[in-house]
Design a protein around this motif. Structure first.
Motif, short mmCIF file in Angstrom:
data_model
loop_
_atom_site.label_atom_id
_atom_site.label_comp_id
_atom_site.label_asym_id
_atom_site.label_seq_id
_atom_site.Cartn_x
_atom_site.Cartn_y
_atom_site.Cartn_z
N LEU A 1 9.67 -2.62 -8.82
CA LEU A 1 9.02 -2.77 -7.15
C LEU A 1 8.37 -1.63 -7.03
O LEU A 1 7.57 -1.70 -5.98
CB LEU A 1 10.44 -2.72 -6.44
CG LEU A 1 11.50 -3.90 -6.63
CD1 LEU A 1 12.54 -3.75 -5.48
CD2 LEU A 1 10.71 -5.05 -6.39
N PRO B 1 3.19 -7.89 -9.43
CA PRO B 1 3.15 -9.25 -8.85
C PRO B 1 4.43 -9.72 -8.74
O PRO B 1 5.35 -9.43 -9.46
CB PRO B 1 2.04 -9.93 -9.60
CG PRO B 1 1.80 -9.18 -11.02
CD PRO B 1 2.22 -7.69 -10.76
N LEU B 2 4.69 -10.79 -7.84
CA LEU B 2 5.72 -11.24 -7.47
C LEU B 2 6.48 -12.02 -8.98
O LEU B 2 7.48 -12.06 -9.24
CB LEU B 2 5.75 -12.34 -6.28
CG LEU B 2 6.92 -12.77 -6.09
CD1 LEU B 2 7.92 -11.98 -5.60
CD2 LEU B 2 6.92 -13.90 -4.89
N ASP C 1 4.54 -1.90 -7.59
CA ASP C 1 3.76 -2.75 -7.00
C ASP C 1 3.43 -3.74 -7.97
O ASP C 1 2.29 -4.26 -7.78
CB ASP C 1 2.76 -2.21 -6.24
CG ASP C 1 2.13 -3.21 -5.04
OD1 ASP C 1 2.99 -4.05 -4.40
OD2 ASP C 1 0.98 -2.89 -4.51
N GLU D 1 7.27 -4.62 3.57
CA GLU D 1 6.24 -3.92 3.15
C GLU D 1 5.08 -4.37 2.55
O GLU D 1 4.13 -4.57 2.71
CB GLU D 1 6.49 -2.57 2.70
CG GLU D 1 7.17 -1.53 3.72
CD GLU D 1 7.16 -0.11 3.03
OE1 GLU D 1 6.68 0.37 2.16
OE2 GLU D 1 7.75 0.75 3.85
N SER D 2 5.66 -5.46 1.55
CA SER D 2 4.63 -6.01 0.72
C SER D 2 4.33 -7.52 1.28
O SER D 2 3.31 -8.03 0.63
CB SER D 2 5.46 -6.42 -0.86
OG SER D 2 6.67 -7.38 -0.34
N HIS E 1 6.00 -10.01 1.28
CA HIS E 1 6.67 -11.24 0.60
C HIS E 1 7.77 -11.83 1.79
O HIS E 1 8.00 -13.09 1.58
CB HIS E 1 7.16 -10.91 -0.43
CG HIS E 1 6.09 -10.65 -1.72
ND1 HIS E 1 5.08 -11.42 -2.13
CD2 HIS E 1 5.99 -9.43 -2.33
CE1 HIS E 1 4.35 -10.87 -2.91
NE2 HIS E 1 4.93 -9.61 -3.18
N TRP F 1 11.07 -3.39 0.51
CA TRP F 1 9.80 -3.86 -0.11
C TRP F 1 9.54 -5.32 0.34
O TRP F 1 8.26 -5.18 0.12
CB TRP F 1 10.40 -3.66 -1.76
CG TRP F 1 9.63 -4.42 -2.70
CD1 TRP F 1 8.36 -4.14 -3.10
CD2 TRP F 1 9.65 -5.88 -2.90
NE1 TRP F 1 7.64 -5.13 -3.93
CE2 TRP F 1 8.49 -6.25 -3.67
CE3 TRP F 1 10.58 -6.91 -2.70
CZ2 TRP F 1 8.26 -7.47 -4.25
CZ3 TRP F 1 10.17 -7.94 -3.05
CH2 TRP F 1 9.17 -8.47 -3.97
N ALA F 2 10.30 -6.00 0.59
CA ALA F 2 9.70 -7.36 0.84
C ALA F 2 9.16 -7.18 2.30
O ALA F 2 8.09 -8.08 2.56
CB ALA F 2 11.14 -8.20 1.20
#
Length: 425
Positions: free
Chosen positions: A307, A312-313, A310, A253-254, A256, A250-251
């Motif tokens: 997660l 926001p952080l 999607d 692909e996103s 971040h 996830w980190a």
């Protein structure tokens, strides 16, 4: 040394050693998967790293119970930490010398896992003795132990994520080696004389496999402990897939990056520290069962869902904080229940079997998480894992033996199932 320092020294030494060792492990849990993911781009190989650490961990822990009882948890703890420190230090040294093929990395990770199993068990076994020596209620000691572990869960990922972003993930392994080395020194020289000794057995007492079988008979005869182990084993496997594969993917692909892994895990750990501190102060006054299942409800599915959608952080961080707060109550309650129900002379062998069975799903969790992402993608894997976590904890909670969780027991040797020769003399 003042009387006050003498009073707190046993528990402080055990918790310090446990804390620094867990910190090293948590740094590794971020640094190694991220290193493999960014260098190979393979979620399957990332899961393989987790498997090669956790499978030896679970197996070594399962088999080390009689050894801990016979050799003494103090010796086992400091000596295994030395082995872990040596293997961890070898990784960056060999990498800088360009002598670290993937198979050798897996082998050294397996050594770290195999040494950590008995080492972690030995520290756990010394908690009740340390609590007795300090005059601290068992629930408070296990709450402080949970707080220490959660503090490591906070600092370790933050250090792992931050250092991975700044100087590269393998450089973090020098820090990991230092943590294991410090844990070894604290146990070897920091405990009071005579603490953590071997369990007294009569001359020509039972051998290894007899001790092992005695632990298994006890565990098999306690329905609550067996139910706890099955539930924790499944959720541990799901959590391992989440931490070692789903969260790093996830980190990546996103966009971040590794710092987001460290941030979210550290926030969850900080919230868990607060919950463990509450447990240390008030756990002996609260009903365990409702708090335990509410903690599981918060700690599980919400992480996967946030997660998958999607978010926001800032929303992800908020959910991880709530999830961490719920998880902070789990280990103090579980440890208190286990220490109450298991006779002291059987702590090593029963604790080893219980912990290793509870960890049995973790090696497969990393492999299956990597395979699921490769086959179905990140979002379906997150939603399926979250649903499995929710169903496991809620269905398990319907079983009647959970009522025993609120019935406190003393350490009674008469509860040992099996033939008369199993009883102590």
């Amino acid at each position: 040394m003042t009387p006050a320092l003498r009073t707190v020294r046993p528990l402080a030494a055990v918790l310090t050693a446990s804390g620094v060792s867990h910190t090293g492990s948590r740094v590794s849990s971020v640094a190694l998967p991220w290193f493999v993911l960014v260098t190979t781009g393979s979620a399957a190989q990332t899961g393989l790293v987790a498997f090669c650490e956790l499978a030896p961990y679970a197996l070594a822990k399962a088999l080390s119970g009689p050894l801990v009882d016979r050799s003494g948890p103090r010796v086992v703890s400091w000596s295994t930490d030395v082995v872990s420190a040596t293997a961890a230090a070898a990784l960056p040294v060999l990498h800088m010398a360009q002598l670290l093929p993937f198979w050798l990395l897996l082998a050294l990770v397996a050594v770290i896992g195999a040494a950590r199993g008995p080492g972690d068990l030995a520290k756990e076994v010394m908690v009740p003795e340390a609590a007795d020596r300090c005059g601290v209620p068992l629930e408070r000691a296990t709450g402080l132990g949970g707080m220490t572990e959660r503090l490591a869960l906070t600092l370790g990922p933050a250090l792992g994520g931050g250092l991975s972003a700044l100087v590269g993930p393998l450089t973090c392994l020098f820090l990991i080696a230092a943590c294991f080395a410090l844990g070894s020194v604290v146990i070897a020289v920091g405990l009071p004389r005579g603490m953590g000794q071997a369990t007294a057995e009569p001359e020509g007492g039972p051998g290894y496999w007899h001790r092992f079988a005695e632990g298994w008979r006890f565990l098999r005869g306690d329905p609550l402990l067996l139910t706890v182990i099955v539930t924790v084993g499944i959720t541990n496997g799901l959590s391992t897939a989440f931490q070692s594969v789903l969260l790093p993917v996830w980190a990546k692909e996103s966009g971040h990056g590794a710092s987001a892994v460290g941030l979210n895990t550290a926030v969850a750990g900080a919230a868990a520290v607060c919950a463990s501190l509450i447990a240390a102060v008030a756990a002996h006054r609260i009903r365990r069962r409702p708090v335990f299942f509410l903690g599981f409800l918060l700690a599980g599915a919400p992480r996967y869902v946030v997660l998958a959608v999607d978010a926001p952080l800032w929303a992800v961080v908020a959910v991880f904080a709530v999830s961490g707060f719920g998880s902070g109550f789990l280990n103090p309650i579980l440890n208190a229940v286990c220490f109450e129900r298991i006779p002291r002379r059987l702590l090593g062998r029963v604790g080893a079997l219980g912990d290793s069975l509870g960890w049995a799903g973790m090696p497969l969790g990393g492999l299956l998480g990597g395979a699921a992402v490769a086959a179905f993608g990140l979002v379906p894997s997150l939603l399926t894992s979250g649903a499995a976590f929710f169903l496991t904890t809620n269905l398990a909670g319907l079983r009647p033996e959970w009522r025993e969780m609120d019935r406190r027991r003393n350490h009674t040797e008469e509860r040992i199932p099996g033939p008369p020769e199993s009883a102590p003399t």
